[in-house]
Design a protein around this motif. Structure first.
Motif, PDB file in Angstrom:
ATOM      1  N   PRO A 160       0.807  -1.228   0.000  1.00 27.48           N
ATOM      2  CA  PRO A 160       0.000   0.000   0.000  1.00 27.48           C
ATOM      3  C   PRO A 160       0.838   1.276   0.000  1.00 27.48           C
ATOM      4  N   LEU A 161       2.119   1.168   0.381  1.00 32.30           N
ATOM      5  CA  LEU A 161       2.969   2.361   0.419  1.00 32.30           C
ATOM      6  C   LEU A 161       3.569   2.691  -0.938  1.00 32.30           C
ATOM      7  N   THR A 162       3.661   1.701  -1.818  1.00 35.33           N
ATOM      8  CA  THR A 162       4.316   1.938  -3.111  1.00 35.33           C
ATOM      9  C   THR A 162       3.407   1.711  -4.312  1.00 35.33           C
ATOM     10  N   THR A 163       2.281   1.039  -4.129  1.00 38.53           N
ATOM     11  CA  THR A 163       1.392   0.761  -5.258  1.00 38.53           C
ATOM     12  C   THR A 163       0.526   1.970  -5.549  1.00 38.53           C
ATOM     13  N   GLU A 164       0.600   2.456  -6.776  1.00 40.82           N
ATOM     14  CA  GLU A 164      -0.191   3.610  -7.200  1.00 40.82           C
ATOM     15  C   GLU A 164      -1.523   3.106  -7.766  1.00 40.82           C
ATOM     16  N   LEU A 165      -2.627   3.532  -7.170  1.00 40.28           N
ATOM     17  CA  LEU A 165      -3.957   3.037  -7.552  1.00 40.28           C
ATOM     18  C   LEU A 165      -4.721   3.973  -8.481  1.00 40.28           C
ATOM     19  N   SER A 166      -4.224   5.200  -8.649  1.00 43.80           N
ATOM     20  CA  SER A 166      -5.005   6.176  -9.411  1.00 43.80           C
ATOM     21  C   SER A 166      -5.186   5.765 -10.866  1.00 43.80           C
ATOM     22  N   GLY A 167      -4.172   5.118 -11.445  1.00 43.44           N
ATOM     23  CA  GLY A 167      -4.302   4.676 -12.830  1.00 43.44           C
ATOM     24  C   GLY A 167      -5.275   3.521 -12.975  1.00 43.44           C
ATOM     25  N   ILE A 168      -5.280   2.627 -11.998  1.00 47.93           N
ATOM     26  CA  ILE A 168      -6.241   1.518 -12.009  1.00 47.93           C
ATOM     27  C   ILE A 168      -7.664   2.067 -11.903  1.00 47.93           C
ATOM     28  N   GLN A 169      -7.852   3.030 -10.997  1.00 47.83           N
ATOM     29  CA  GLN A 169      -9.171   3.651 -10.851  1.00 47.83           C
ATOM     30  C   GLN A 169      -9.595   4.349 -12.129  1.00 47.83           C
ATOM     31  N   PHE A 170      -8.645   4.975 -12.820  1.00 48.95           N
ATOM     32  CA  PHE A 170      -8.931   5.698 -14.058  1.00 48.95           C
ATOM     33  C   PHE A 170      -9.474   4.739 -15.118  1.00 48.95           C
ATOM     34  N   ASP A 171      -8.848   3.571 -15.231  1.00 49.36           N
ATOM     35  CA  ASP A 171      -9.342   2.563 -16.168  1.00 49.36           C
ATOM     36  C   ASP A 171     -10.709   2.033 -15.729  1.00 49.36           C
ATOM     37  N   ALA A 172     -10.853   1.762 -14.444  1.00 53.02           N
ATOM     38  CA  ALA A 172     -12.123   1.234 -13.943  1.00 53.02           C
ATOM     39  C   ALA A 172     -13.259   2.230 -14.182  1.00 53.02           C
ATOM     40  N   GLN A 173     -12.968   3.519 -14.050  1.00 55.91           N
ATOM     41  CA  GLN A 173     -13.982   4.541 -14.317  1.00 55.91           C
ATOM     42  C   GLN A 173     -14.421   4.490 -15.770  1.00 55.91           C
ATOM     43  N   LEU A 174     -13.468   4.294 -16.662  1.00 56.19           N
ATOM     44  CA  LEU A 174     -13.793   4.183 -18.088  1.00 56.19           C
ATOM     45  C   LEU A 174     -14.666   2.955 -18.347  1.00 56.19           C
ATOM     46  N   PHE A 175     -14.320   1.817 -17.742  1.00 58.72           N
ATOM     47  CA  PHE A 175     -15.123   0.606 -17.932  1.00 58.72           C
ATOM     48  C   PHE A 175     -16.542   0.811 -17.402  1.00 58.72           C
ATOM     49  N   TYR A 176     -16.659   1.506 -16.295  1.00 63.34           N
ATOM     50  CA  TYR A 176     -17.978   1.803 -15.730  1.00 63.34           C
ATOM     51  C   TYR A 176     -18.802   2.660 -16.694  1.00 63.34           C
ATOM     52  N   GLN A 177     -18.172   3.684 -17.263  1.00 59.37           N
ATOM     53  CA  GLN A 177     -18.903   4.587 -18.156  1.00 59.37           C
ATOM     54  C   GLN A 177     -19.340   3.882 -19.438  1.00 59.37           C
ATOM     55  N   ILE A 178     -18.485   3.008 -19.961  1.00 53.32           N
ATOM     56  CA  ILE A 178     -18.873   2.223 -21.141  1.00 53.32           C
ATOM     57  C   ILE A 178     -20.078   1.345 -20.797  1.00 53.32           C
ATOM     58  N   GLY A 179     -20.007   0.677 -19.652  1.00 49.94           N
ATOM     59  CA  GLY A 179     -21.105  -0.189 -19.239  1.00 49.94           C
ATOM     60  C   GLY A 179     -22.387   0.573 -18.999  1.00 49.94           C
ATOM     61  N   LEU A 180     -22.273   1.771 -18.453  1.00 50.82           N
ATOM     62  CA  LEU A 180     -23.452   2.590 -18.197  1.00 50.82           C
ATOM     63  C   LEU A 180     -24.181   2.900 -19.502  1.00 50.82           C
ATOM     64  N   LYS A 181     -23.417   3.209 -20.533  1.00 55.72           N
ATOM     65  CA  LYS A 181     -24.023   3.484 -21.843  1.00 55.72           C
ATOM     66  C   LYS A 181     -24.681   2.228 -22.414  1.00 55.72           C
ATOM     67  N   LEU A 182     -23.957   1.130 -22.405  1.00 53.94           N
ATOM     68  CA  LEU A 182     -24.485  -0.115 -22.950  1.00 53.94           C
ATOM     69  C   LEU A 182     -25.723  -0.583 -22.196  1.00 53.94           C
ATOM     70  N   ALA A 183     -25.742  -0.364 -20.885  1.00 51.41           N
ATOM     71  CA  ALA A 183     -26.835  -0.863 -20.063  1.00 51.41           C
ATOM     72  C   ALA A 183     -28.101  -0.028 -20.178  1.00 51.41           C
ATOM     73  N   ASN A 184     -28.012   1.129 -20.833  1.00 51.98           N
ATOM     74  CA  ASN A 184     -29.179   2.008 -20.925  1.00 51.98           C
ATOM     75  C   ASN A 184     -29.605   2.301 -22.353  1.00 51.98           C
ATOM     76  N   GLU A 185     -29.075   1.566 -23.319  1.00 56.25           N
ATOM     77  CA  GLU A 185     -29.506   1.728 -24.709  1.00 56.25           C
ATOM     78  C   GLU A 185     -30.100   0.421 -25.203  1.00 56.25           C
ATOM     79  N   ASP A 186     -30.596   0.427 -26.449  1.00 54.36           N
ATOM     80  CA  ASP A 186     -31.202  -0.784 -26.996  1.00 54.36           C
ATOM     81  C   ASP A 186     -30.388  -1.368 -28.150  1.00 54.36           C
TER      82      ASP A 186
END
Length: 544
Positions: A499-525
């Motif tokens: 936890p002292l050396t692992t940088e999580l901000s980049g992982i979160q950045f990717d996860a945010q993108l995956f969430y946004q893609i899924g949000l679009k797919l989950a609300n269209e036809d």
């Protein structure tokens, strides 16, 4: 400005610009929680989970943890009334003889286990062996009618052992018309080479290891192809023995051969190649200990409101290599990057969807087993799908997420396959990013994670992450970081979480993108389509 402050400032600016709502109903501003990601990585990659190997106490702890986390979030069981899909597997612990005996008429020599070769079997006999099996060089071990290619032609392979090159003929050929040029096809994967040798009736198959075309070092072969191995029991043909030999050992074989081939690699790059007997035989015995058991995929669902029988699947594999060969007095293969990171993001994205409210389509969160043993959990799901593939909109797969901070790029593995590229591009641009195809397509990553089994069902799949250029360091820094991971941590006990050396901000950045893609797919036809030329297009068209 130090790196931490730089990343923090950049991330805030990107999130402010990229996630600004377009209207009052836009829920894209919900953030995937970085602390949630860190919490789950720390837990899953702890020594307490013992490397998360299927069939061990580590599996029991892992699947119970995932089930409990899904339940706490209020997600419903994904398989009827259960959060589990049982995956029957057989564990084969093969103990090869310490030496593979090579005979060349009046001369003979031995190859040493682990140092010169690794060998295993997928057969469930208590003992298997090669006995004076004729060694035959079979080029790349490929039969590809669409390329007019057959490395096995002209001989009866019964009782023989194929010696084959890793990757495929296009690798570093400089010819973009030879297979797919430098981009690996499935013909280049070790799984295919084992399968094809068995289809040809060979007794054994040995792949010649080289670090560049394999994309990993001999240390990965030593750790990944020794100890207990899992497989789905299958009626498909199998060789008695499959394995790898080091490049140095292969050179030794060719030097001892009665056929002098100083340019054997070049010979293999032509359609005219024919199998060449080396005038050598190999003998090796493997004793097996068998254990049949049931592993588990862990599945949860967030039901949709209007089209609940249409599904978006997020996937990540929960398993790693367990407890194995000690390296620097450490025998626990924790798998922090591979793949506690992806599994943690699966949970964090599920949390974000619960915060954002109901979606029109249902969303499935699937943590699959035995990826490290050949994508077995997702392969079993593909053979026994819980959700109708015709009604499955897309798959977003997360595996081995790691970066020094938010990345400028989004590297798409398998770019050019489907319209999921465009979904990724739209989401990336909102984060101030650009997309690129995998710059190391020769490594065959498209065939090396669980999205591949969804693709084989005809389901458009996205497998992507930031991996090339970040907002602070130059590209050379990122390359050195990635190379260091592959050389020193990939499938090694050193893949640990600090936890002292692992940088999580980049992982979160990717996860945010995956969430946004899924949000679009989950609300269209709309159902994303495969592009023309994709080998998966016909499968999707047939199912729809």
């Amino acid at each position: 400005m130090n790196n931490y402050l730089a990343y923090f400032t950049i991330a805030l600016l990107i999130l402010f610009v990229g996630c600004k709502p377009n209207n009052a109903n836009d829920t894209a501003q919900v953030q995937v929680d970085v602390s949630t990601i860190g919490k789950h990585i720390a837990r899953l990659a702890s020594d307490d989970f013992m490397g998360r190997m299927p069939f061990t106490e580590g599996e029991v702890k892992t699947v119970d943890y995932l089930k409990n986390q899904f339940s706490k979030l209020g997600l419903l069981p994904g398989n009827g009334e259960s959060y589990f899909q049982e995956v029957p597997l057989v564990e084969i612990t093969g103990t090869p003889a310490e030496k593979m005996e090579i005979s060349a008429g009046d001369k003979s020599f031995d190859l040493a286990y682990l140092e010169d070769f690794v060998a295993l079997t997928s057969k469930t006999d208590l003992e298997v062996s090669l006995e004076d099996s004729e060694l035959v060089f079979a080029g790349y071990g490929i039969v590809a009618p669409e390329y007019g290619w057959n490395d096995y032609k002209g001989i009866d392979w019964t009782g023989k052992t194929a010696v084959v090159l890793v990757n495929d003929p296009g690798f570093q050929s400089g010819d973009t018309t030879l297979f797919k040029g430098n981009e690996m096809t499935y013909y280049g994967r070790w799984t295919y080479k084992y399968e094809e040798a068995a289809r040809q009736g060979a007794a054994g198959v040995l792949i010649i290891h080289e670090t560049k075309p394999a994309s990993y070092g001999w240390n990965v072969i030593q750790s990944g192809w020794s100890g207990p191995q899992l497989s789905l029991e299958s009626a498909k043909p199998l060789t008695d023995i499959q394995g790898w030999i080091s490049n140095e050992s292969a050179t030794k074989l060719f030097q001892a051969s009665s056929v002098k081939m100083n340019n054997f690699k070049e010979l293999a790059k032509t359609k005219d190649f024919k199998p060449i007997s080396l005038g050598l035989t190999a003998s090796l015995k493997i004793s097996n200990t068998l254990k049949r058991n049931v592993s588990k995929n862990v599945i949860a669902v967030l039901p949709g409101t209007e089209r609940k029988d249409e599904y978006l699947i997020y996937s990540a594999h929960w398993d790693h290599l367990g407890i194995g060969r000690p390296i620097d007095n450490d025998s626990i293969y924790n798998g922090a990057v591979d793949n506690a990171s992806g599994t943690a993001c699966l949970l964090a994205i599920a949390e974000a969807f619960k915060k954002s409210g109901a979606t029109k389509r249902s969303i499935v969160f699937m943590a699959v087993t035995a990826e490290e043993q050949g994508l077995l959990g997702s392969a079993y799901y593909a053979e026994h799908p819980i959700y109708n593939p015709r009604k499955t909109v897309a798959n977003i797969n997360m595996d081995a997420l790691s970066s020094p901070g938010p990345m400028k790029d989004l590297t798409i593995t398998g770019y050019g396959q489907s319209e999921m590229d465009q979904y990724a591009k739209d989401a990336a641009e909102k984060q101030g990013r650009y997309i690129i195809p995998d710059p190391e397509a020769e490594k065959g990553y498209f065939f090396r994670s669980d999205h591949f089994n969804f693709a084989k069902l005809g389901i458009p799949a996205l497998y992507a992450s930031g991996s090339f250029e970040d907002f602070v360091h130059d590209k050379e820094f990122i390359k050195k970081m990635n190379d260091d991971y592959l050389t020193n941590k990939y499938h090694q006990p050193s893949d640990e979480y600090d936890p002292l050396t692992t940088e999580l901000s980049g992982i979160q950045f990717d996860a945010q993108l995956f969430y946004q893609i899924g949000l679009k797919l989950a609300n269209e036809d709309y159902f994303p389509k495969w592009y023309s030329g994709s080998e998966f297009k016909a499968i999707r068209n047939e199912k729809l």
